[in-house]
Every structure is written in C-alpha cells, then in structure tokens.
Design an enzyme around this catalytic site. Structure first.
Site, PDB file in Angstrom:
ATOM      1  N   ALA A   1      18.365  48.074 118.411  1.00  0.00           N
ATOM      2  CA  ALA A   1      18.172  48.724 117.108  1.00  0.00           C
ATOM      3  C   ALA A   1      17.839  50.200 117.350  1.00  0.00           C
ATOM      4  O   ALA A   1      16.805  50.713 116.913  1.00  0.00           O
ATOM      5  CB  ALA A   1      17.100  48.020 116.284  1.00  0.00           C
ATOM      6  N   LEU A   2      18.744  50.832 118.061  1.00  0.00           N
ATOM      7  CA  LEU A   2      18.473  52.176 118.587  1.00  0.00           C
ATOM      8  C   LEU A   2      18.467  53.247 117.505  1.00  0.00           C
ATOM      9  O   LEU A   2      19.195  53.169 116.516  1.00  0.00           O
ATOM     10  CB  LEU A   2      19.528  52.526 119.648  1.00  0.00           C
ATOM     11  N   HIS A   3      17.640  54.263 117.741  1.00  0.00           N
ATOM     12  CA  HIS A   3      17.572  55.417 116.839  1.00  0.00           C
ATOM     13  C   HIS A   3      17.490  56.686 117.693  1.00  0.00           C
ATOM     14  O   HIS A   3      17.533  56.611 118.933  1.00  0.00           O
ATOM     15  CB  HIS A   3      16.387  55.293 115.874  1.00  0.00           C
TER      16      HIS A   3
ATOM     17  N   HIS B   1      15.319  56.805 120.875  1.00  0.00           N
ATOM     18  CA  HIS B   1      15.892  56.173 122.074  1.00  0.00           C
ATOM     19  C   HIS B   1      16.937  57.096 122.705  1.00  0.00           C
ATOM     20  O   HIS B   1      16.986  57.246 123.925  1.00  0.00           O
ATOM     21  CB  HIS B   1      16.598  54.853 121.710  1.00  0.00           C
TER      22      HIS B   1
ATOM     23  N   LYS C   1       5.835  57.197 120.966  1.00  0.00           N
ATOM     24  CA  LYS C   1       5.595  56.407 119.748  1.00  0.00           C
ATOM     25  C   LYS C   1       4.716  55.188 120.063  1.00  0.00           C
ATOM     26  O   LYS C   1       3.861  54.818 119.274  1.00  0.00           O
ATOM     27  CB  LYS C   1       6.951  56.000 119.162  1.00  0.00           C
TER      28      LYS C   1
ATOM     29  N   GLN D   1       1.297  51.576 124.970  1.00  0.00           N
ATOM     30  CA  GLN D   1       2.265  50.948 125.875  1.00  0.00           C
ATOM     31  C   GLN D   1       2.574  51.879 127.055  1.00  0.00           C
ATOM     32  O   GLN D   1       2.714  51.432 128.193  1.00  0.00           O
ATOM     33  CB  GLN D   1       3.544  50.609 125.116  1.00  0.00           C
TER      34      GLN D   1
ATOM     35  N   MET E   1      10.210  57.441 113.743  1.00  0.00           N
ATOM     36  CA  MET E   1      11.366  56.551 113.887  1.00  0.00           C
ATOM     37  C   MET E   1      10.952  55.306 114.659  1.00  0.00           C
ATOM     38  O   MET E   1      10.228  55.403 115.654  1.00  0.00           O
ATOM     39  CB  MET E   1      12.499  57.265 114.607  1.00  0.00           C
TER      40      MET E   1
HETATM   41  O1  PAF Z   1       9.156  49.635 123.733  1.00  0.00           O
HETATM   42  C1  PAF Z   1      10.005  48.729 123.853  1.00  0.00           C
HETATM   43  O2  PAF Z   1      11.115  48.784 123.298  1.00  0.00           O
HETATM   44  C2  PAF Z   1       9.666  47.517 124.705  1.00  0.00           C
HETATM   45  O3  PAF Z   1       8.320  47.206 124.615  1.00  0.00           O
HETATM   46  C3  PAF Z   1      10.122  47.646 126.169  1.00  0.00           C
HETATM   47  C4  PAF Z   1       9.393  48.756 126.893  1.00  0.00           C
HETATM   48  C5  PAF Z   1      11.624  47.882 126.235  1.00  0.00           C
HETATM   49  C6  PAF Z   1       9.813  46.326 126.895  1.00  0.00           C
HETATM   50  O4  PAF Z   1      10.427  45.244 126.286  1.00  0.00           O
END
Ligand code: PAF
Length: 281
Positions: free
Chosen positions: A32-34, A37, A151, A155, A186
């Site tokens: 679901a790229l934006h 990404h 974002k 993480q 986004m």
């Molecule tokens: O941020 C994300 O899209 C996910 O947490 C990742 C880092 C691809 C791991 O599944």
C-alpha cells in the site's frame, strides 16, 4: 525490476551482485505504497548500486487480528510504482516462505525499555513481531544500508536496537515523514478512512504542530492534557500523547528547554488507529 518470491533465489542473486562490488540498499514495506515509501527507494538509489524493496504483510507484528485482516493491499499498483521509480529488486515472499515452521516458538528479542512504553505498551508483542521479520529480512537480503521512515519513530529506534543486539552489519538511514497538503502524515492505513474520517484525521498533525508552537521549558503535562482534550472533543479515542527525549524516548513531565524532544501521538478514529510524531526542537 526483478521479482523474487523464493528466499534461496534472492539470496543467490544478491550474493553474486555483492561479489561484483555492488552496494545494496534495502527498503522493507508492507505494501500500500505512498510517497513516503518511494522517497526511501529514491534515498537508496542515490547511495547504492542496487536497491531492493520487499512487500510482506507480516502477521507476527499485528496484535489485533482485525487490523491484520483489514490491512490495505494494492499489489499491482505497488509493483507499478516501484518499477516506475527504478527499484531494482522486489522481494514478495509468502507467509510459508518466511515462516516455514509456523508461529510456534518465536525468537525473543531483548528490546528493554523501548518495548514497555507508547507503541510497546499499547500494542503488546508488536515490536517482537517487527524484530522477528526485520531480522529475517536483513539476514536474507544482507544489505549495506537499510532505509526506514521516521513516521514510525519508535519502530526506527527498535530496529536500531535490534541491529545492535544481533550484531548485524548494516547502516540505518531514516527518511523524513511525508505529509498530505493539509498536514496528515502519509500512511498505508489512511486508505481505510472514509471521507468524513479523512477530513478529521488532520487533527492528529494539528495537535503536534500545536505542541511544537506552545511548548516551553518546565512542567509540560498540562500542554499534553490540552492536546488530549482537543482530540477527544473531535471523537478520537486517544491511546497516548507523549513528549519524550528524542534519543532514548524517556517520557517527560518536565522539560529543561535543552534536551532534544519529540512529541508522539496514537489515536483511533473509529476503527482506524493513526500514529504520528514531530521533533520539537
Ligand atoms: O513499517 C513497516 O512497514 C513494517 O513494520 C516493516 C518495517 C516493513 C516490517 O514489517
């Protein structure tokens, strides 16, 4: 762009390219790229001879089954976007390929304090799942450089910690958050918002801009409280609004006016949980 679904085939290809002296940049995604990404792909292309991306909706990082079931999927559009933006390799494994032994006896990562606060507290097990899949992906792709987005602020810190405790040899490069013209960060999950929710969602970034404008050294709990009230009045169910040290994520009640800090927010708008953050100084 070359598409790989099998780990052995991807690893063999990358090994060959590395022997030719190519540097490997890697931007893992759940699809679901934006634009955010795509900026990671562009950052990787600017400093690496080969850019790898992955699309894998990782079941082990969802602490809520409904969230997993409803995670947006737009594979054809994603492949098209990656190709148009010059991504060299896309890795798209199945769940079975990534977890051939299923989900029993998963590894445990000692993430310490980071797993006990904010996203760690409100999404139990989430960062173990993220660590598991990122560890696996990094072991498969073996990139020189890893590209992830600010974002997901916490993480980013977890992934740095993971790399530290597993002694993986990879640089982490954090890309800035991309925002819609009204300020909404986004996110793949934005697709799940209906029209009315989409209009309201901007309030999440508004509270962060509000905190950034209003914050002063000293007691900061009342500022956070005003921010919570602002979202609650707009029908958000707030998990947290926190102001924390930017380097260690220590949640503060008082600020000395000097330490670099970040404001972080997580709130539900009906079924959709949105997160955002902003560096304040
Ligand atoms: O941020 C994300 O899209 C996910 O947490 C990742 C880092 C691809 C791991 O599944």
């Amino acid at each position: 762009m070359i598409l790989f679904k099998k780990i052995t085939e991807l690893s063999a290809f990358i090994e060959k390219e590395k022997k030719k002296g190519k540097s490997i940049g890697f931007a893992p995604t759940m699809g679901a790229l934006h634009e955010g990404h795509i900026s990671l792909i562009n950052n990787s292309k600017a400093s690496n001879s080969l850019t790898v991306s992955s699309i894998f909706v990782n079941p082990t990082q969802f602490n809520n089954a409904k969230d997993f079931d409803k995670y947006p999927i737009s594979i054809e559009k994603d492949i098209d976007l990656l190709e148009k933006n010059g991504c060299d390799i896309l890795f798209m494994p199945t769940v079975k390929e990534m977890y051939p032994n299923g989900f029993i006896d998963p590894p445990h990562y000692n993430l310490g304090y980071l797993e006990t606060v904010l996203e760690g507290k409100y999404r139990p097990g989430h960062f173990q799942g993220v660590s598991q899949v990122v560890h696996r992906l990094l072991s498969i792709v073996q990139p020189h450089n890893l590209f992830i987005g600010q974002k997901d602020y916490q993480q980013c810190m977890v992934i740095k910690k993971l790399i530290d405790i597993t002694h993986l040899n990879v640089n982490v490069i954090i890309g800035r958050t991309f925002r819609e013209s009204d300020g909404l960060a986004m996110s793949s999950r934005n697709i799940r918002l209906n029209n009315e929710e989409r209009k309201k969602a901007v309030k999440i970034s508004e509270v962060l801009f509000f905190i950034k404008k209003e914050i002063k050294p000293g007691y900061i709990e009342d500022l956070k409280e005003r921010a919570v009230q602002y979202l609650t009045a707009e029908d958000f169910k707030v998990d947290y609004i926190a102001i924390a040290t930017a380097d260690t994520l220590e949640v503060l009640e008082n600020w000395d006016g000097k330490r670099p800090i970040v404001a972080l927010v997580a709130a539900f708008l009906n079924e959709v949980r949105l997160i955002d953050n902003m560096l304040l100084n």
